[in-house]
Design an enzyme around this catalytic site. Sequence first.
Site, PDB file in Angstrom:
ATOM      1  N   ASP A 163      31.404  41.700  32.617  1.00  0.00           N
ATOM      2  CA  ASP A 163      30.270  40.791  32.786  1.00  0.00           C
ATOM      3  C   ASP A 163      30.343  39.596  31.840  1.00  0.00           C
ATOM      4  O   ASP A 163      30.081  38.475  32.240  1.00  0.00           O
ATOM      5  CB  ASP A 163      28.935  41.542  32.608  1.00  0.00           C
ATOM      6  CG  ASP A 163      28.872  42.345  31.316  1.00  0.00           C
ATOM      7  OD1 ASP A 163      29.933  42.618  30.711  1.00  0.00           O
ATOM      8  OD2 ASP A 163      27.763  42.701  30.900  1.00  0.00           O
ATOM      9  N   ASP A 195      31.928  37.811  24.713  1.00  0.00           N
ATOM     10  CA  ASP A 195      31.138  37.231  23.628  1.00  0.00           C
ATOM     11  C   ASP A 195      32.053  37.070  22.416  1.00  0.00           C
ATOM     12  O   ASP A 195      32.729  36.054  22.278  1.00  0.00           O
ATOM     13  CB  ASP A 195      29.929  38.128  23.364  1.00  0.00           C
ATOM     14  CG  ASP A 195      28.930  37.522  22.391  1.00  0.00           C
ATOM     15  OD1 ASP A 195      29.279  36.545  21.706  1.00  0.00           O
ATOM     16  OD2 ASP A 195      27.793  38.016  22.291  1.00  0.00           O
ATOM     17  N   LYS A 238      30.982  33.325  26.809  1.00  0.00           N
ATOM     18  CA  LYS A 238      30.062  32.628  25.900  1.00  0.00           C
ATOM     19  C   LYS A 238      30.802  31.581  25.106  1.00  0.00           C
ATOM     20  O   LYS A 238      31.968  31.744  24.773  1.00  0.00           O
ATOM     21  CB  LYS A 238      29.407  33.626  24.931  1.00  0.00           C
ATOM     22  CG  LYS A 238      28.007  33.992  25.343  1.00  0.00           C
ATOM     23  CD  LYS A 238      27.221  34.630  24.219  1.00  0.00           C
ATOM     24  CE  LYS A 238      25.893  35.162  24.759  1.00  0.00           C
ATOM     25  NZ  LYS A 238      25.109  35.868  23.747  1.00  0.00           N
ATOM     26  N   PHE A 271      20.614  34.924  23.906  1.00  0.00           N
ATOM     27  CA  PHE A 271      20.549  36.333  24.297  1.00  0.00           C
ATOM     28  C   PHE A 271      20.130  36.426  25.762  1.00  0.00           C
ATOM     29  O   PHE A 271      18.974  36.234  26.104  1.00  0.00           O
ATOM     30  CB  PHE A 271      19.603  37.134  23.397  1.00  0.00           C
ATOM     31  CG  PHE A 271      19.974  38.578  23.402  1.00  0.00           C
ATOM     32  CD1 PHE A 271      19.608  39.405  24.450  1.00  0.00           C
ATOM     33  CD2 PHE A 271      20.758  39.110  22.382  1.00  0.00           C
ATOM     34  CE1 PHE A 271      19.994  40.738  24.483  1.00  0.00           C
ATOM     35  CE2 PHE A 271      21.144  40.447  22.405  1.00  0.00           C
ATOM     36  CZ  PHE A 271      20.758  41.257  23.459  1.00  0.00           C
ATOM     37  N   ASP A 289      22.286  44.105  29.480  1.00  0.00           N
ATOM     38  CA  ASP A 289      21.097  44.781  28.969  1.00  0.00           C
ATOM     39  C   ASP A 289      20.688  44.270  27.609  1.00  0.00           C
ATOM     40  O   ASP A 289      21.455  43.634  26.890  1.00  0.00           O
ATOM     41  CB  ASP A 289      21.366  46.284  28.829  1.00  0.00           C
ATOM     42  CG  ASP A 289      22.308  46.590  27.661  1.00  0.00           C
ATOM     43  OD1 ASP A 289      23.402  45.998  27.620  1.00  0.00           O
ATOM     44  OD2 ASP A 289      21.927  47.391  26.776  1.00  0.00           O
ATOM     45  N   GLY A 348      27.883  47.193  31.648  1.00  0.00           N
ATOM     46  CA  GLY A 348      27.512  45.820  31.990  1.00  0.00           C
ATOM     47  C   GLY A 348      28.259  45.244  33.183  1.00  0.00           C
ATOM     48  O   GLY A 348      27.719  44.446  33.939  1.00  0.00           O
TER      49      GLY A 348
HETATM   50  C1  PRP Z   1      28.647  44.112  26.272  1.00  0.00           C
HETATM   51  C2  PRP Z   1      29.171  43.385  27.483  1.00  0.00           C
HETATM   52  C3  PRP Z   1      30.655  43.318  27.232  1.00  0.00           C
HETATM   53  C4  PRP Z   1      30.734  43.191  25.732  1.00  0.00           C
HETATM   54  C5  PRP Z   1      30.999  41.757  25.354  1.00  0.00           C
HETATM   55  O1  PRP Z   1      28.855  45.502  26.426  1.00  0.00           O
HETATM   56  O2  PRP Z   1      28.899  44.117  28.659  1.00  0.00           O
HETATM   57  O3  PRP Z   1      31.292  44.499  27.626  1.00  0.00           O
HETATM   58  O4  PRP Z   1      29.454  43.614  25.212  1.00  0.00           O
HETATM   59  O5  PRP Z   1      30.931  41.569  23.972  1.00  0.00           O
HETATM   60  P1  PRP Z   1      32.168  41.224  23.049  1.00  0.00           P
HETATM   61  O6  PRP Z   1      33.013  40.194  23.725  1.00  0.00           O
HETATM   62  O7  PRP Z   1      31.505  40.675  21.801  1.00  0.00           O
HETATM   63  O8  PRP Z   1      32.923  42.472  22.766  1.00  0.00           O
HETATM   64  P2  PRP Z   1      28.100  46.608  25.526  1.00  0.00           P
HETATM   65  O9  PRP Z   1      29.007  47.032  24.415  1.00  0.00           O
HETATM   66  O10 PRP Z   1      26.749  46.108  25.174  1.00  0.00           O
HETATM   67  O11 PRP Z   1      27.988  47.858  26.501  1.00  0.00           O
HETATM   68  P3  PRP Z   1      27.305  47.846  27.958  1.00  0.00           P
HETATM   69  O12 PRP Z   1      28.246  47.124  28.864  1.00  0.00           O
HETATM   70  O13 PRP Z   1      27.172  49.289  28.306  1.00  0.00           O
HETATM   71  O14 PRP Z   1      25.974  47.143  27.836  1.00  0.00           O
HETATM   72 MG    MG Z   2      25.189  46.159  26.268  1.00  0.00          MG
HETATM   73 MN    MN Z   3      29.901  45.950  28.449  1.00  0.00          MN
END
Ligand code: PRP
Ligand code: MG
Ligand code: MN
Length: 182
Positions: A103, A106, A134, A155, A162, A47
């Site tokens: 990115d 959350d 967030k 979302f 993604d 991300g």
């Molecule tokens: C997503 C995003 C962050 C993380 C945030 O990554 O890119 O890295 O989740 O969420 P959190 O604060 O609740 O931990 P994901 O695990 O979906 O992998 P990706 O970056 O490959 O999409």
């Molecule tokens: Mg992801």
């Molecule tokens: Mn990520």
Amino acid sequence: MHNDISEIYFSEQDLADRVREMGEAITRDYAGVAGSDGIVVISILRGGAVFTCDLIRAIDLPLEVDFMAVSSYGNGVKSSGVVRILKDLNTDIRGRHVIIAEDIIDSGLTLKYLMQNLESRGPASMTVAALMRKNTENQADIPCRYVGFTCPDKFIVGYGLDYAERYRNLPYIGVLKPEIYQ
Ligand code: PRP
Ligand code: MG
Ligand code: MN
């Protein structure tokens, strides 16, 4: 606008402007400490990749970029809380000034794990640059020096984010229609 998107939340221009400001802030803040070794920007795949590529071009300092791949979400919509390292750094960060480029924060669980992991490698300093944070309850307490935007608990996809590996290539950040993930 893409058919699966109900609303553009941050436009291409919003993103470009804010990322440039973040790069300028980092340039100012690290001008005195970066030295000839410079800083190491650690991009969190997948991300964080799009944000990182724009951010590093807005930083005017000697800089290395490296990538780490972790996943906590898989193809789901909620963080599992279990973070797996899928690809580690190639760079030894001991004694280096590190900026983690993400990115979105959350639940904060991904960064909580990552910061502990990277701290144990003995960097000279470590800060976080997150494009978005967030507005969620029970978010882990992550010290984040550079935050681009606060965003609501919707979302969102695009600009690296993604759903089931899709939409990362959208040039804006938009709200995904609920019928797509329900
Ligand atoms: C997503 C995003 C962050 C993380 C945030 O990554 O890119 O890295 O989740 O969420 P959190 O604060 O609740 O931990 P994901 O695990 O979906 O992998 P990706 O970056 O490959 O999409
Ligand atoms: Mg992801
Ligand atoms: Mn990520």
